[in-house]
Design a protein around this motif. Sequence first.
Motif, PDB file in Angstrom:
ATOM      1  N   ALA A   1       0.860  -1.181   0.000  1.00 45.05           N
ATOM      2  CA  ALA A   1       0.000   0.000   0.000  1.00 45.05           C
ATOM      3  C   ALA A   1       0.893   1.227   0.000  1.00 45.05           C
ATOM      4  CB  ALA A   1      -0.917   0.011   1.210  1.00 45.05           C
ATOM      5  N   ALA A   2       0.457   2.245  -0.735  1.00 47.29           N
ATOM      6  CA  ALA A   2       1.188   3.511  -0.792  1.00 47.29           C
ATOM      7  C   ALA A   2       0.298   4.603  -0.225  1.00 47.29           C
ATOM      8  CB  ALA A   2       1.564   3.836  -2.233  1.00 47.29           C
ATOM      9  N   GLY A   3       0.905   5.551   0.463  1.00 49.06           N
ATOM     10  CA  GLY A   3       0.160   6.689   1.016  1.00 49.06           C
ATOM     11  C   GLY A   3       0.059   7.776  -0.041  1.00 49.06           C
ATOM     12  N   MET A   4      -1.173   8.143  -0.389  1.00 47.19           N
ATOM     13  CA  MET A   4      -1.330   9.096  -1.488  1.00 47.19           C
ATOM     14  C   MET A   4      -0.879  10.503  -1.104  1.00 47.19           C
ATOM     15  SD  MET A   4      -4.632   7.493  -3.361  1.00 47.19           S
ATOM     16  CE  MET A   4      -4.543   8.619  -4.693  1.00 47.19           C
ATOM     17  N   GLU A   5      -1.116  10.902   0.155  1.00 48.15           N
ATOM     18  CA  GLU A   5      -0.665  12.234   0.578  1.00 48.15           C
ATOM     19  C   GLU A   5       0.858  12.309   0.513  1.00 48.15           C
ATOM     20  OE1 GLU A   5      -2.836  10.337   2.129  1.00 48.15           O
ATOM     21  OE2 GLU A   5      -4.666  11.541   2.018  1.00 48.15           O
ATOM     22  N   ARG A   6       1.507  11.216   0.902  1.00 46.35           N
ATOM     23  CA  ARG A   6       2.984  11.215   0.842  1.00 46.35           C
ATOM     24  C   ARG A   6       3.460  11.223  -0.601  1.00 46.35           C
ATOM     25  NH1 ARG A   6       4.792   7.352   5.848  1.00 46.35           N
ATOM     26  NH2 ARG A   6       3.393   8.335   7.358  1.00 46.35           N
ATOM     27  N   LEU A   7       2.694  10.576  -1.462  1.00 48.30           N
ATOM     28  CA  LEU A   7       3.033  10.597  -2.880  1.00 48.30           C
ATOM     29  C   LEU A   7       3.002  12.047  -3.396  1.00 48.30           C
ATOM     30  CD1 LEU A   7       3.602   8.720  -5.268  1.00 48.30           C
ATOM     31  CD2 LEU A   7       1.156   8.609  -5.682  1.00 48.30           C
ATOM     32  N   PHE A   8       1.961  12.798  -2.993  1.00 46.52           N
ATOM     33  CA  PHE A   8       1.881  14.202  -3.402  1.00 46.52           C
ATOM     34  C   PHE A   8       3.045  15.007  -2.836  1.00 46.52           C
ATOM     35  CE2 PHE A   8      -2.688  13.378  -4.301  1.00 46.52           C
ATOM     36  CZ  PHE A   8      -2.680  13.824  -5.613  1.00 46.52           C
ATOM     37  N   LEU A   9       3.419  14.732  -1.577  1.00 41.99           N
ATOM     38  CA  LEU A   9       4.554  15.449  -0.983  1.00 41.99           C
ATOM     39  C   LEU A   9       5.825  15.184  -1.797  1.00 41.99           C
ATOM     40  CD1 LEU A   9       4.028  14.869   2.861  1.00 41.99           C
ATOM     41  CD2 LEU A   9       3.903  17.044   1.635  1.00 41.99           C
ATOM     42  N   ALA A  10       6.004  13.917  -2.180  1.00 44.04           N
ATOM     43  CA  ALA A  10       7.203  13.554  -2.948  1.00 44.04           C
ATOM     44  C   ALA A  10       7.163  14.200  -4.331  1.00 44.04           C
ATOM     45  CB  ALA A  10       7.301  12.034  -3.067  1.00 44.04           C
ATOM     46  N   LEU A  11       5.991  14.195  -4.965  1.00 46.47           N
ATOM     47  CA  LEU A  11       5.869  14.792  -6.299  1.00 46.47           C
ATOM     48  C   LEU A  11       6.158  16.291  -6.223  1.00 46.47           C
ATOM     49  CD1 LEU A  11       2.640  12.917  -7.463  1.00 46.47           C
ATOM     50  CD2 LEU A  11       4.862  12.783  -8.594  1.00 46.47           C
ATOM     51  N   ASP A  12       5.689  16.908  -5.140  1.00 45.37           N
ATOM     52  CA  ASP A  12       5.925  18.334  -4.917  1.00 45.37           C
ATOM     53  C   ASP A  12       7.400  18.631  -4.737  1.00 45.37           C
ATOM     54  OD1 ASP A  12       3.679  19.780  -4.977  1.00 45.37           O
ATOM     55  OD2 ASP A  12       3.679  20.271  -2.830  1.00 45.37           O
ATOM     56  N   ALA A  13       8.037  17.820  -3.864  1.00 40.12           N
ATOM     57  CA  ALA A  13       9.460  18.014  -3.583  1.00 40.12           C
ATOM     58  C   ALA A  13      10.271  17.827  -4.864  1.00 40.12           C
ATOM     59  CB  ALA A  13       9.920  17.041  -2.503  1.00 40.12           C
ATOM     60  N   ALA A  14       9.781  16.960  -5.751  1.00 42.15           N
ATOM     61  CA  ALA A  14      10.505  16.686  -6.995  1.00 42.15           C
ATOM     62  C   ALA A  14      10.054  17.620  -8.118  1.00 42.15           C
ATOM     63  CB  ALA A  14      10.285  15.233  -7.399  1.00 42.15           C
ATOM     64  N   ASP A  15       9.189  18.600  -7.763  1.00 40.09           N
ATOM     65  CA  ASP A  15       8.696  19.573  -8.759  1.00 40.09           C
ATOM     66  C   ASP A  15       8.009  18.936  -9.951  1.00 40.09           C
ATOM     67  OD1 ASP A  15       9.197  22.009  -7.612  1.00 40.09           O
ATOM     68  OD2 ASP A  15      11.316  22.003  -8.226  1.00 40.09           O
TER      69      ASP A  15
END
Length: 435
Positions: free
Chosen positions: A317-331
């Motif tokens: 399982a993956a955390g979607m909010e954390r996925l967004f945080l990572a996508l944000d950090a990676a621009d």
Amino acid sequence: MSTSFQNIKGTFDILPDAHTDDGGTRTAASAEWRHVEATVRDVMRRHNFEEIRTPVLEPTELVARGVGASTDIVQKEMFAFERGDTQYVLRPEITAPVVRSFLQHHLDQRGGVQKLFYIGPCFRAEQPQKGRYRQFHQFGIEVLGADQPRADAETIAVLMAVCDALGLSDLRLRLNTLGTPECREEYVGALQDFLEPYADELSETSRRRLERNPLRILDTKKAHEQEILRDAPTLIDFVNEKSRTHYDTVKGLLDDLGVEYVEDPHLVRGLDYYTETTFELEHPGLGAQSALAGGGRYDRLAEVLGSDAPVPAVGFAAGMERLFLALDAADVELADTPTPDVFIAALGEEAERWGFRTAQALRAEGLHVAHDLMGRSLKAQMKEANRQNAPHTMIIGGNELEAEAATVKEMESGAQEEVPFDGLIEYLTRTAQTA
Ligand code: HAM
């Protein structure tokens, strides 16, 4: 405007636009959520997974037994309550519910391996902080009825494929094997024996874990405990031949797929049901809550939940909010909020009625149509069309009704064209396609 109410701490609203909370964390716009969900669904389709949706409410005992009575989740993070003589829990995770559903509905009788995916909210009463919420969302998969190492490798490959499809790189996959519960029990004994003499040096939490759940001590972030653990026995030395071969095969398959990983003998995961392969995916943009996703094999869970036959299984399982945080950090830029193909600006009662009918007719053709519902002036309607970023505005007044032709304005250039009513659908469909 104001209200006396606020959303509950650790939960958040997903709005048409992205917004930032008090702690400075960005919550993605609903269009970005849809984009991620659509990507997940597409990856699942390509990998031949079918969707399962289970209730948010489950029996508390399912979680207590499934996740494990000594885990943090069951000890202190369940939103559980009683109604009549039923004990309910807001699901903290979706693996135990999926296995319950698989057993209850005899999904094995569909034949073959069941490859299921889910997207949905979970609830844990944790101390809220960046990347850690009380209501959060997971997407994940469960592969039920497959004991082959290929199922483990495919599970990891699906996770990597979602990240890849979203344009997320810089990931770190940690991999370990826990072997069978029997080897693990033997190991736990050896670990306890090793740690006992250091008990006084351990933190309060670790001292408690030494009795109840010693494996979790391996997870410690405290430097002095990590130092003590340096010479501790390692689990792999207790893992039997069969489990080792399984693990080696999984690694070989990941090598074949070009999936990079680091082996971490201290990766034990926080849920009790794991056996054999376990993994976690990390992204540097996440800070303290570094795990984007986690998973592994859980070959004994079905029996723990009352099955009379074993169901070898693996999932993540993956955390979607954390996925967004990572996508944000990676621009990584995700989908923009969708804009209307056309805004209908009408002046006068008759024109408004015509505009209202025409909006419905155009929508039936698949066009995204906006119009005014506040009886505003033409100037205000044009301003609204601009605010909504509509590429075209269709202007309708008495003259247009008489001529049976609408004035269509291209908002960027300001160019205007008379388009006969009977040619509107064709005209707007064509401009919407080229926009
Ligand atoms: P988990 O590691 O507890 O595993 O959770 C999976 C992911 O959910 C975490 O890596 C994290 O991204 C996210 N997550 C967990 N708790 C929170 C929270 N409080 N706030 C935000 N995100 C959170 C499981 O849940 C297993 N069921 C995974 C699995 C599936 N194993 C086999 N199949």
